[in-house]
Write a protein that holds these residues in place. Structure first.
Motif, mmCIF file in Angstrom:
data_model
loop_
_atom_site.group_PDB
_atom_site.id
_atom_site.type_symbol
_atom_site.label_atom_id
_atom_site.label_comp_id
_atom_site.label_asym_id
_atom_site.label_seq_id
_atom_site.Cartn_x
_atom_site.Cartn_y
_atom_site.Cartn_z
ATOM 1 N N PRO A 81 0.835 -1.213 0.000
ATOM 2 C CA PRO A 81 0.000 0.000 0.000
ATOM 3 C C PRO A 81 0.865 1.257 0.000
ATOM 4 C CG PRO A 81 -0.757 -1.577 1.659
ATOM 5 C CD PRO A 81 0.565 -2.071 1.166
ATOM 6 N N GLU A 82 0.308 2.347 -0.516
ATOM 7 C CA GLU A 82 1.053 3.608 -0.520
ATOM 8 C C GLU A 82 1.333 4.053 0.906
ATOM 9 O OE1 GLU A 82 -0.766 6.655 -2.839
ATOM 10 O OE2 GLU A 82 -1.070 5.338 -4.569
ATOM 11 N N PRO A 83 2.530 4.539 1.153
ATOM 12 C CA PRO A 83 2.863 4.991 2.513
ATOM 13 C C PRO A 83 2.152 6.282 2.876
ATOM 14 C CG PRO A 83 4.664 5.491 1.011
ATOM 15 C CD PRO A 83 3.673 4.684 0.225
ATOM 16 N N VAL A 84 1.638 6.331 4.097
ATOM 17 C CA VAL A 84 1.019 7.543 4.635
ATOM 18 C C VAL A 84 1.681 7.835 5.976
ATOM 19 C CG1 VAL A 84 -1.091 8.585 5.524
ATOM 20 C CG2 VAL A 84 -1.195 7.116 3.511
ATOM 21 N N LEU A 85 2.139 9.062 6.161
ATOM 22 C CA LEU A 85 2.724 9.436 7.447
ATOM 23 C C LEU A 85 1.601 9.608 8.445
ATOM 24 C CD1 LEU A 85 5.506 11.996 6.447
ATOM 25 C CD2 LEU A 85 5.592 9.500 6.539
ATOM 26 N N THR A 86 1.677 8.856 9.552
ATOM 27 C CA THR A 86 0.623 8.926 10.562
ATOM 28 C C THR A 86 1.134 9.528 11.863
ATOM 29 O OG1 THR A 86 1.080 6.571 10.987
ATOM 30 C CG2 THR A 86 -0.832 7.100 9.649
ATOM 31 N N ASP A 87 2.266 10.258 11.810
ATOM 32 C CA ASP A 87 2.713 11.003 12.976
ATOM 33 C C ASP A 87 1.610 11.997 13.349
ATOM 34 O OD1 ASP A 87 5.276 9.830 12.678
ATOM 35 O OD2 ASP A 87 5.771 11.335 11.179
ATOM 36 N N PRO A 88 1.238 12.083 14.626
ATOM 37 C CA PRO A 88 0.165 13.007 15.008
ATOM 38 C C PRO A 88 0.421 14.449 14.600
ATOM 39 C CG PRO A 88 0.635 11.496 16.790
ATOM 40 C CD PRO A 88 1.703 11.277 15.743
ATOM 41 N N TYR A 89 1.699 14.868 14.607
ATOM 42 C CA TYR A 89 1.986 16.265 14.294
ATOM 43 C C TYR A 89 2.029 16.533 12.797
ATOM 44 C CZ TYR A 89 6.609 14.149 13.857
ATOM 45 O OH TYR A 89 7.648 13.332 13.508
ATOM 46 N N ASP A 252 16.693 13.058 -0.535
ATOM 47 C CA ASP A 252 17.982 13.445 -1.113
ATOM 48 C C ASP A 252 18.426 14.787 -0.550
ATOM 49 O OD1 ASP A 252 16.583 15.441 -2.441
ATOM 50 O OD2 ASP A 252 16.843 14.596 -4.444
ATOM 51 N N ARG A 253 19.527 15.296 -1.028
ATOM 52 C CA ARG A 253 20.097 16.539 -0.480
ATOM 53 C C ARG A 253 19.188 17.745 -0.701
ATOM 54 N NH1 ARG A 253 23.469 15.335 -4.900
ATOM 55 N NH2 ARG A 253 25.106 14.578 -3.489
ATOM 56 N N ASP A 254 18.243 17.634 -1.642
ATOM 57 C CA ASP A 254 17.304 18.727 -1.900
ATOM 58 C C ASP A 254 15.979 18.538 -1.176
ATOM 59 O OD1 ASP A 254 19.088 20.032 -3.691
ATOM 60 O OD2 ASP A 254 18.524 18.601 -5.259
ATOM 61 N N GLY A 255 15.902 17.506 -0.334
ATOM 62 C CA GLY A 255 14.684 17.260 0.417
ATOM 63 C C GLY A 255 13.623 16.469 -0.329
ATOM 64 N N LYS A 256 13.949 15.967 -1.510
ATOM 65 C CA LYS A 256 12.980 15.185 -2.280
ATOM 66 C C LYS A 256 12.912 13.749 -1.734
ATOM 67 C CE LYS A 256 13.590 17.856 -6.538
ATOM 68 N NZ LYS A 256 13.983 17.810 -7.974
ATOM 69 N N VAL A 257 11.733 13.165 -1.830
ATOM 70 C CA VAL A 257 11.511 11.828 -1.277
ATOM 71 C C VAL A 257 12.132 10.763 -2.179
ATOM 72 C CG1 VAL A 257 9.786 10.132 -0.562
ATOM 73 C CG2 VAL A 257 9.370 12.580 -0.197
ATOM 74 N N LYS A 281 3.835 6.028 -5.962
ATOM 75 C CA LYS A 281 3.259 5.889 -4.623
ATOM 76 C C LYS A 281 3.786 6.925 -3.637
ATOM 77 C CE LYS A 281 2.318 0.939 -4.965
ATOM 78 N NZ LYS A 281 2.374 -0.361 -4.270
ATOM 79 N N LEU A 282 4.675 7.796 -4.106
ATOM 80 C CA LEU A 282 5.318 8.749 -3.203
ATOM 81 C C LEU A 282 4.945 10.199 -3.476
ATOM 82 C CD1 LEU A 282 8.927 7.200 -3.234
ATOM 83 C CD2 LEU A 282 7.148 6.850 -1.511
ATOM 84 N N GLY A 283 4.318 10.462 -4.611
ATOM 85 C CA GLY A 283 4.068 11.838 -5.026
ATOM 86 C C GLY A 283 3.223 12.641 -4.058
ATOM 87 N N HIS A 284 2.327 11.988 -3.309
ATOM 88 C CA HIS A 284 1.481 12.721 -2.359
ATOM 89 C C HIS A 284 2.278 13.228 -1.167
ATOM 90 C CE1 HIS A 284 1.654 8.591 -0.830
ATOM 91 N NE2 HIS A 284 1.466 9.114 0.361
ATOM 92 N N MET A 285 3.542 12.762 -1.025
ATOM 93 C CA MET A 285 4.373 13.185 0.099
ATOM 94 C C MET A 285 5.246 14.386 -0.252
ATOM 95 S SD MET A 285 5.506 9.365 1.368
ATOM 96 C CE MET A 285 6.226 9.952 2.902
ATOM 97 N N GLY A 286 5.198 14.824 -1.504
ATOM 98 C CA GLY A 286 6.018 15.948 -1.933
ATOM 99 C C GLY A 286 6.823 15.587 -3.162
ATOM 100 N N PRO A 287 7.719 16.480 -3.609
ATOM 101 C CA PRO A 287 8.544 16.190 -4.779
ATOM 102 C C PRO A 287 9.331 14.890 -4.599
ATOM 103 C CG PRO A 287 8.757 18.491 -4.124
ATOM 104 C CD PRO A 287 7.992 17.811 -3.032
#
Length: 306
Positions: A81-89, A252-257, A281-287
């Motif tokens: 399944p696509e990863p979803v960050l579930t950290d409360p913050y 990566d060094r530019d913060g991309k996933v 599966k990663l695009g929803h998390m940012g570049p």
């Protein structure tokens, strides 16, 4: 309250239902949006907006899942399944809806048929009663009860007998990623189950493990050799809760996933390490980073030190 306001209040719930059925963030968001269009176009106001929208998003998700499973039969390598960050913050509304039971649901639900999956999610996760479930999936109450029994049997067959509590899992994950960063083979070996396996989902669109790696000795040595190369090309490891489990996001060094890791923990040891690097599966998390370019850069760094 306007229809739009009612819908926005229910959006986190609708997304959670759709995501648990589909295992895809983008498909879940599309299902939620389609639910809004149908609600907006409805000529009458339903007696219960929650019941109406839950039924609509469930039926849409069942239809999408049936077609998605045909595509998954042609998927390259393991499908997660696509990863979803579930950290409360990270996203409090979404986290509250997802984190409670997502860790087991994400993979175990793959055992179920689309209808079993929908019934299980509505009954076990959201405590819908059987008349509501019957309305949502378009089956009789008796049929839904049978589906629920079958779904529970499948889920129980794959569920670990004992699960670590949240604090223990977080502490073990911190020790694991600390040993990983230090290239500490002995420290890693101590935290890994003897029969641990590491497996990746790249979908043929990103570098991934040629095949799963089994055994604590082999996995520990692969991990210990990996981070120095990643550090040399500027990769950063951020610890996060991913799909309700301890894990990390690699950037990566530019913060991309680049990818995500999740850890299955049982009896004080890591049983499975799952990575997702498929860019779809990663695009929803940012570049998303160019993983192939990073692999070439890492290989060049390795050759320069040989």
């Amino acid at each position: 309250m306007t229809r739009a306001e009612e819908f926005e209040q229910l959006r986190p719930l609708l997304f959670s239902i759709a995501y648990r059925i589909l295992g895809s963030v983008s498909e879940a968001e599309d299902a939620v949006q389609e639910s809004w269009l149908r609600y907006e176009a409805s000529p009458t106001q339903p007696a219960s907006t929650k019941a109406f929208l839950s039924a609509v998003v469930t039926r849409i998700s069942i239809d999408v899942l049936r077609s998605a499973r045909v595509r998954r039969e042609e998927y390259v390598g393991p499908w997660f399944p696509e990863p979803v960050l579930t950290d409360p913050y990270q996203d409090p509304a979404r986290s509250a809806e997802l984190a409670d039971s997502l860790s087991m649901a994400a993979l175990l639900l793959e055992r179920l048929s689309p209808l079993e999956r929908a019934v299980f999610v509505l009954r076990e996760v959201f405590a819908f009663d059987f008349p509501e479930i019957a309305s949502a999936v378009g089956r009789s109450e008796a049929a839904c009860r049978q589906l629920a029994v079958r779904a529970r049997r499948h889920m129980d067959a794959g569920r670990p007998r004992f699960e670590a509590d949240r604090k223990e899992r977080e502490e073990l994950a911190e020790r694991f990623f600390g040993a990983f960063r230090e290239g500490d083979v002995d420290g890693l070996r101590e935290l890994l189950a003897v029969d641990v396996h590491m497996v990746g989902d790249g979908g043929g669109k990103a570098p991934q493990l040629a095949k799963p790696i089994f055994g604590h000795e082999k996995v520990a040595r692969v991990l210990a050799a990996t981070f120095p190369l990643l550090a040399r090309i500027g990769v950063v490891v951020e610890l996060h809760e991913v799909n309700g489990q301890p894990g990390a996001v690699f950037r990566d060094r530019d913060g991309k996933v680049i990818n995500t890791w999740t850890l299955d923990i049982l009896d004080g040891q890591i049983q499975t390490i799952r990575t997702v690097s498929n860019p779809d599966k990663l695009g929803h998390m940012g570049p998303v980073a160019d993983a192939w370019a990073l692999k070439r850069e890492a290989n060049q760094a390795r050759r320069s030190t040989d």
